[in-house]
Write a protein that holds these residues in place. Structure first.
Motif, short mmCIF file in Angstrom:
data_model
loop_
_atom_site.label_atom_id
_atom_site.label_comp_id
_atom_site.label_asym_id
_atom_site.label_seq_id
_atom_site.Cartn_x
_atom_site.Cartn_y
_atom_site.Cartn_z
N ASN A 86 10.54 -22.61 7.10
CA ASN A 86 11.34 -22.86 5.46
C ASN A 86 10.37 -21.93 4.45
OD1 ASN A 86 13.79 -23.94 7.02
ND2 ASN A 86 12.83 -25.85 6.68
N ARG A 87 9.37 -22.02 4.15
CA ARG A 87 8.30 -21.43 4.02
C ARG A 87 7.20 -20.54 3.97
NH1 ARG A 87 3.96 -25.46 4.59
NH2 ARG A 87 2.01 -24.99 3.18
N GLY A 88 8.27 -19.44 4.34
CA GLY A 88 7.87 -17.93 4.79
C GLY A 88 6.67 -17.49 5.57
N PHE A 89 5.42 -17.09 4.50
CA PHE A 89 4.50 -16.59 5.75
C PHE A 89 2.89 -17.03 4.39
CE2 PHE A 89 8.19 -13.29 6.41
CZ PHE A 89 7.90 -14.06 8.15
N ALA A 90 2.03 -17.07 5.43
CA ALA A 90 0.68 -17.26 4.71
C ALA A 90 -0.25 -16.62 5.45
CB ALA A 90 0.65 -19.17 4.15
N VAL A 91 -1.83 -16.49 5.36
CA VAL A 91 -2.63 -15.83 5.46
C VAL A 91 -3.30 -17.35 6.61
CG1 VAL A 91 -5.21 -15.87 5.10
CG2 VAL A 91 -3.37 -14.84 4.13
N PRO A 92 -4.03 -17.70 7.85
CA PRO A 92 -4.14 -18.72 8.42
C PRO A 92 -5.09 -18.65 7.68
CG PRO A 92 -4.09 -16.32 9.78
CD PRO A 92 -3.54 -16.10 8.71
N ALA A 93 -5.34 -20.44 7.69
CA ALA A 93 -6.08 -21.56 6.74
C ALA A 93 -7.17 -21.33 7.69
CB ALA A 93 -5.26 -22.95 7.07
N LEU A 94 -8.80 -21.71 7.16
CA LEU A 94 -9.91 -21.77 7.11
C LEU A 94 -9.92 -23.15 8.39
CD1 LEU A 94 -12.35 -20.47 7.59
CD2 LEU A 94 -13.23 -21.87 5.45
N SER A 95 -9.48 -23.89 8.18
CA SER A 95 -9.46 -24.71 8.96
C SER A 95 -7.93 -24.70 11.09
CB SER A 95 -8.76 -26.03 8.68
OG SER A 95 -7.51 -25.97 7.50
N ASP A 96 -7.74 -23.98 10.56
CA ASP A 96 -6.64 -23.64 11.27
C ASP A 96 -8.23 -23.53 12.98
OD1 ASP A 96 -4.85 -22.40 13.58
OD2 ASP A 96 -3.94 -21.38 12.77
N SER A 98 11.58 -1.22 0.59
CA SER A 98 12.62 -2.67 1.16
C SER A 98 11.88 -4.53 1.62
CB SER A 98 13.78 -2.58 1.52
OG SER A 98 13.05 -2.40 3.05
N LEU A 99 12.66 -5.27 1.16
CA LEU A 99 12.02 -6.13 1.53
C LEU A 99 12.36 -5.89 2.82
CD1 LEU A 99 11.47 -8.95 0.91
CD2 LEU A 99 14.04 -9.74 0.49
N ALA A 100 13.31 -5.97 3.35
CA ALA A 100 13.32 -5.46 4.90
C ALA A 100 12.44 -4.89 5.65
CB ALA A 100 14.31 -5.10 5.42
N VAL A 101 11.21 -4.31 4.98
CA VAL A 101 9.80 -3.24 5.61
C VAL A 101 9.64 -4.63 5.71
CG1 VAL A 101 8.57 -1.75 5.21
CG2 VAL A 101 10.82 -0.96 4.68
N VAL A 102 8.72 -5.05 4.34
CA VAL A 102 7.91 -5.67 4.05
C VAL A 102 7.90 -7.17 5.65
CG1 VAL A 102 6.67 -7.28 3.03
CG2 VAL A 102 7.37 -5.07 1.65
N ARG A 103 9.02 -7.76 5.58
CA ARG A 103 9.54 -8.40 6.59
C ARG A 103 8.96 -8.23 8.00
NH1 ARG A 103 11.44 -13.18 5.13
NH2 ARG A 103 12.64 -13.71 2.89
N LYS A 163 4.09 -13.49 -0.31
CA LYS A 163 5.37 -13.53 -0.51
C LYS A 163 5.81 -12.29 -0.25
CE LYS A 163 3.98 -17.24 -3.81
NZ LYS A 163 3.74 -17.76 -5.34
N PRO A 164 7.01 -12.10 0.62
CA PRO A 164 7.72 -11.05 0.74
C PRO A 164 8.55 -10.56 -0.35
CG PRO A 164 8.29 -12.10 2.16
CD PRO A 164 7.06 -13.24 1.09
N GLN A 165 8.81 -10.97 -1.41
CA GLN A 165 9.46 -10.35 -2.50
C GLN A 165 8.64 -9.23 -2.95
OE1 GLN A 165 11.67 -13.13 -4.80
NE2 GLN A 165 13.62 -12.40 -3.17
N ALA A 166 7.70 -10.28 -3.77
CA ALA A 166 5.78 -9.36 -4.64
C ALA A 166 5.72 -8.62 -4.08
CB ALA A 166 5.12 -10.93 -4.86
#
Length: 215
Positions: free
Chosen positions: A59-69, A37-42, A26-29
């Motif tokens: 539409n859901r932001g960013f995530a660590v890749p899934a193990l099942s990828d 800043s949020l821009a730096v994290v993004r 989550k970029p904000q967290a």
């Protein structure tokens, strides 16, 4: 500079196992946590996406890749196709200096602690580097820089998956596997060395198979 620092901290956190497979980034967290800043994290997250260490979800932001990828099995298949063939060439072409480098790289790997509590739940950085150097040194006798560049790309693409696999296969004796690879290479047994490397890579891929559903 801030973006570089944010990228390095996020990359290290993912590699350490601070963020689980599939976990939302989550970029904000993250911006609050790092005091940037949020821009730096993004910007840092976009770089991680390019490195295969994060996914950008519609539409859901960013995530660590899934193990099942599926990418992990695709990279593993590519490694099992390329690396044993290059090792066979290396065993057949390597000179005395190559033998000395293989022995030295294996000695360093065997003497480097695999885990350090202060570095998180995954491999220590020193062990991960010694591991990379050993595998690359095994192949360097091939004398073909294009093949070695291919190894470098595949290794980087599989680093995160390799760390996850180790936790899912705690019974695995990687020390014995590496020792057997060194012995076969230095004995100039190309068939045995290629077969051992194929099995070695296959065990890593097997550790990434999704768990069967439970009732």
């Amino acid at each position: 500079m801030l973006s570089e620092q944010a990228h390095a901290r996020l990359r290290d956190a993912i590699m350490r196992g601070d963020h689980a497979p599939g976990e939302a980034l989550k970029p904000q967290a993250l911006a609050r946590e790092q005091g940037v800043s949020l821009a730096v994290v993004r910007e840092a997250l976009v770089r991680l996406v390019g490195e295969g260490l994060a996914d950008r979800l519609p539409n859901r932001g960013f995530a660590v890749p899934a193990l099942s990828d599926r990418r992990w099995q695709e990279v593993a298949e590519a490694r099992r196709t390329v690396e044993p063939a290059v090792l066979r060439m290396s065993v057949e072409r390597g000179d005395l200096d190559w033998e000395a480098r293989v022995r030295s790289a294996h000695h360093r790997l065997a003497r480097t602690p695999e885990y350090l509590p202060q570095e998180g739940r995954n491999y220590s950085d020193a062990w991960a580097e010694a591991h990379r150097v050993f595998h690359r040194t095994l192949l360097e006798g091939c004398g073909n820089p294009v093949l070695l560049e291919t190894f470098d790309r595949l290794w980087t693409a599989s680093e995160l998956a390799r760390r996850w696999s180790a936790h899912r296969t705690p019974e695995r004796d990687a020390v014995a596997e590496h020792r057997a690879l060194e012995e076969a290479a230095l004995a100039r047994d190309a068939d045995a060395a290629a077969a051992l490397l194929t099995r070695h890579l296959g065990r890593t891929a097997a550790g990434l198979q999704p768990d069967p559903p439970t009732d």
